[in-house]
Design a protein around this motif. Structure first.
Motif, PDB file in Angstrom:
ATOM      1  N   GLY A  69      -1.307  16.868  78.334  1.00  0.00           N
ATOM      2  CA  GLY A  69      -1.220  15.534  77.766  1.00  0.00           C
ATOM      3  C   GLY A  69       0.223  15.289  77.336  1.00  0.00           C
ATOM      4  N   ALA A  70       0.567  14.018  77.088  1.00  0.00           N
ATOM      5  CA  ALA A  70       1.951  13.674  76.759  1.00  0.00           C
ATOM      6  C   ALA A  70       2.092  13.120  75.340  1.00  0.00           C
ATOM      7  N   GLY A  71       1.163  13.443  74.478  1.00  0.00           N
ATOM      8  CA  GLY A  71       1.204  12.902  73.121  1.00  0.00           C
ATOM      9  C   GLY A  71       2.250  13.564  72.236  1.00  0.00           C
ATOM     10  N   LEU A  72       2.140  13.304  70.940  1.00  0.00           N
ATOM     11  CA  LEU A  72       3.091  13.803  69.954  1.00  0.00           C
ATOM     12  C   LEU A  72       3.179  15.330  69.983  1.00  0.00           C
ATOM     13  N   GLN A  73       2.039  15.999  70.103  1.00  0.00           N
ATOM     14  CA  GLN A  73       2.044  17.465  70.110  1.00  0.00           C
ATOM     15  C   GLN A  73       2.775  18.004  71.357  1.00  0.00           C
ATOM     16  N   GLY A  89      13.509  23.560  80.266  1.00  0.00           N
ATOM     17  CA  GLY A  89      13.582  23.364  81.710  1.00  0.00           C
ATOM     18  C   GLY A  89      12.995  22.006  82.084  1.00  0.00           C
ATOM     19  N   PRO A  90      12.875  21.720  83.384  1.00  0.00           N
ATOM     20  CA  PRO A  90      12.486  20.379  83.823  1.00  0.00           C
ATOM     21  C   PRO A  90      11.053  19.988  83.456  1.00  0.00           C
ATOM     22  N   VAL A  91      10.954  18.771  82.874  1.00  0.00           N
ATOM     23  CA  VAL A  91       9.663  18.201  82.489  1.00  0.00           C
ATOM     24  C   VAL A  91       9.674  16.738  82.913  1.00  0.00           C
ATOM     25  N   ILE A  92       8.623  16.326  83.600  1.00  0.00           N
ATOM     26  CA  ILE A  92       8.458  14.937  84.023  1.00  0.00           C
ATOM     27  C   ILE A  92       7.378  14.309  83.162  1.00  0.00           C
ATOM     28  N   GLU A  93       7.641  13.095  82.668  1.00  0.00           N
ATOM     29  CA  GLU A  93       6.604  12.362  81.949  1.00  0.00           C
ATOM     30  C   GLU A  93       6.051  11.280  82.854  1.00  0.00           C
ATOM     31  N   ASP A  94       4.719  11.207  82.900  1.00  0.00           N
ATOM     32  CA  ASP A  94       4.021  10.165  83.657  1.00  0.00           C
ATOM     33  C   ASP A  94       3.310   9.285  82.629  1.00  0.00           C
ATOM     34  N   PRO A  95       3.960   8.196  82.174  1.00  0.00           N
ATOM     35  CA  PRO A  95       3.366   7.384  81.115  1.00  0.00           C
ATOM     36  C   PRO A  95       2.077   6.686  81.532  1.00  0.00           C
ATOM     37  N   GLY A  98      -0.410   9.438  81.083  1.00  0.00           N
ATOM     38  CA  GLY A  98      -0.323  10.097  79.782  1.00  0.00           C
ATOM     39  C   GLY A  98      -0.184  11.600  79.920  1.00  0.00           C
ATOM     40  N   TRP A  99       0.537  12.057  80.958  1.00  0.00           N
ATOM     41  CA  TRP A  99       0.700  13.485  81.237  1.00  0.00           C
ATOM     42  C   TRP A  99       2.171  13.888  81.240  1.00  0.00           C
ATOM     43  N   LEU A 100       2.381  15.172  80.966  1.00  0.00           N
ATOM     44  CA  LEU A 100       3.664  15.819  81.220  1.00  0.00           C
ATOM     45  C   LEU A 100       3.451  16.819  82.346  1.00  0.00           C
ATOM     46  N   TYR A 101       4.443  16.901  83.233  1.00  0.00           N
ATOM     47  CA  TYR A 101       4.450  17.891  84.318  1.00  0.00           C
ATOM     48  C   TYR A 101       5.589  18.859  84.024  1.00  0.00           C
ATOM     49  N   TRP A 102       5.254  20.086  83.729  1.00  0.00           N
ATOM     50  CA  TRP A 102       6.232  21.130  83.421  1.00  0.00           C
ATOM     51  C   TRP A 102       6.463  21.927  84.701  1.00  0.00           C
ATOM     52  N   LEU A 103       7.676  21.970  85.216  1.00  0.00           N
ATOM     53  CA  LEU A 103       7.964  22.718  86.441  1.00  0.00           C
ATOM     54  C   LEU A 103       8.209  24.175  86.078  1.00  0.00           C
ATOM     55  N   ARG A 165      -1.127  22.520  71.052  1.00  0.00           N
ATOM     56  CA  ARG A 165      -2.383  21.950  71.547  1.00  0.00           C
ATOM     57  C   ARG A 165      -2.281  20.466  71.910  1.00  0.00           C
ATOM     58  N   PRO A 166      -1.448  20.125  72.908  1.00  0.00           N
ATOM     59  CA  PRO A 166      -1.268  18.707  73.260  1.00  0.00           C
ATOM     60  C   PRO A 166      -2.544  18.050  73.766  1.00  0.00           C
ATOM     61  N   GLU A 167      -2.740  16.835  73.310  1.00  0.00           N
ATOM     62  CA  GLU A 167      -3.897  16.026  73.688  1.00  0.00           C
ATOM     63  C   GLU A 167      -3.419  14.753  74.354  1.00  0.00           C
ATOM     64  N   PRO A 168      -4.233  14.074  75.108  1.00  0.00           N
ATOM     65  CA  PRO A 168      -5.544  14.509  75.578  1.00  0.00           C
ATOM     66  C   PRO A 168      -5.382  15.582  76.662  1.00  0.00           C
ATOM     67  N   THR A 169      -6.365  16.440  76.741  1.00  0.00           N
ATOM     68  CA  THR A 169      -6.302  17.478  77.761  1.00  0.00           C
ATOM     69  C   THR A 169      -6.490  16.833  79.142  1.00  0.00           C
ATOM     70  N   PRO A 170      -5.843  17.381  80.171  1.00  0.00           N
ATOM     71  CA  PRO A 170      -5.895  16.757  81.490  1.00  0.00           C
ATOM     72  C   PRO A 170      -7.066  17.181  82.360  1.00  0.00           C
TER      73      PRO A 170
END
Length: 182
Positions: A69-73, A89-95, A98-103, A165-170
């Motif tokens: 998830g891409a929230g505050l946590q 390292g590289p992180v992409i946000e998909d608003p 609501g996700w983060l992609y960690w490479l 514990r980032p939310e929401p879980t994907p």
């Protein structure tokens, strides 16, 4: 008596030179089985350097991806990895999702145990990398830019995600997107 010197061809473009090499190659030589993969990697690199979005296969020699998830946590997790790595390292946000992609390093998917707040994907999945100059919405963008010298280390990432514990879980949304039924 000496043989006449072979005439050296003159080319006006790289395409002409490549065409000449193909046409004059020994017919018994077969291209390597992985040449199609190499061509795709080269096209991908050209797209990236031309600052275009490009779709790449996960796994192989490039990277796998951890999705959270891409929230505050999740943002706190990025900040924690900034400290661990001296810059995450590289992180992409998909608003939109609501996700983060960690490479993460290639092969991480095979070693990633189930996690309550993250999913790790590798081959045969793909991801679209945003243009290297995209650092804000609309669309996916680089929250932490890609650098050639690092990926996000999977072990420390796993620990940080367990802590924050980032939310929401994907999990459910990703399963629906990929057509996976529980």
């Amino acid at each position: 008596m000496t043989a006449p010197a072979a005439e050296t061809p003159v080319f006006t473009s790289g395409a002409e030179a490549m065409t000449h090499l193909v046409e004059t190659a020994d017919p018994t030589r077969e291209p390597a089985a992985d040449m199609a993969d190499l061509a795709q990697v080269i096209r991908t690199l050209l797209d990236v350097t031309a600052r275009r979005d490009t779709r790449v296969r996960l796994g192989g020699n490039l990277f796998d991806v951890v999705i959270t998830g891409a929230g505050l946590q999740a943002r706190r997790a990025v900040e924690a990895l900034d400290q661990v790595q001296g810059g995450c390292g590289p992180v992409i946000e998909d608003p939109e999702r609501g996700w983060l992609y960690w490479l993460v390093p290639p092969g991480s998917c095979g070693r990633w145990a189930p996690h309550s707040h993250a999913v790790c994907l590798g081959a045969p999945h793909t991801i679209t990398l945003p243009s290297l100059n995209r650092h804000a919405p609309p669309g996916p963008y680089w929250l932490r830019p890609s650098a050639s010298d690092r990926l996000v280390p999977a072990g420390p990432l796993r620990d940080v995600l367990a802590q924050y514990r980032p939310e929401p879980t994907p999990h459910a949304a990703l399963a629906a997107l990929l057509g996976i039924t529980p």
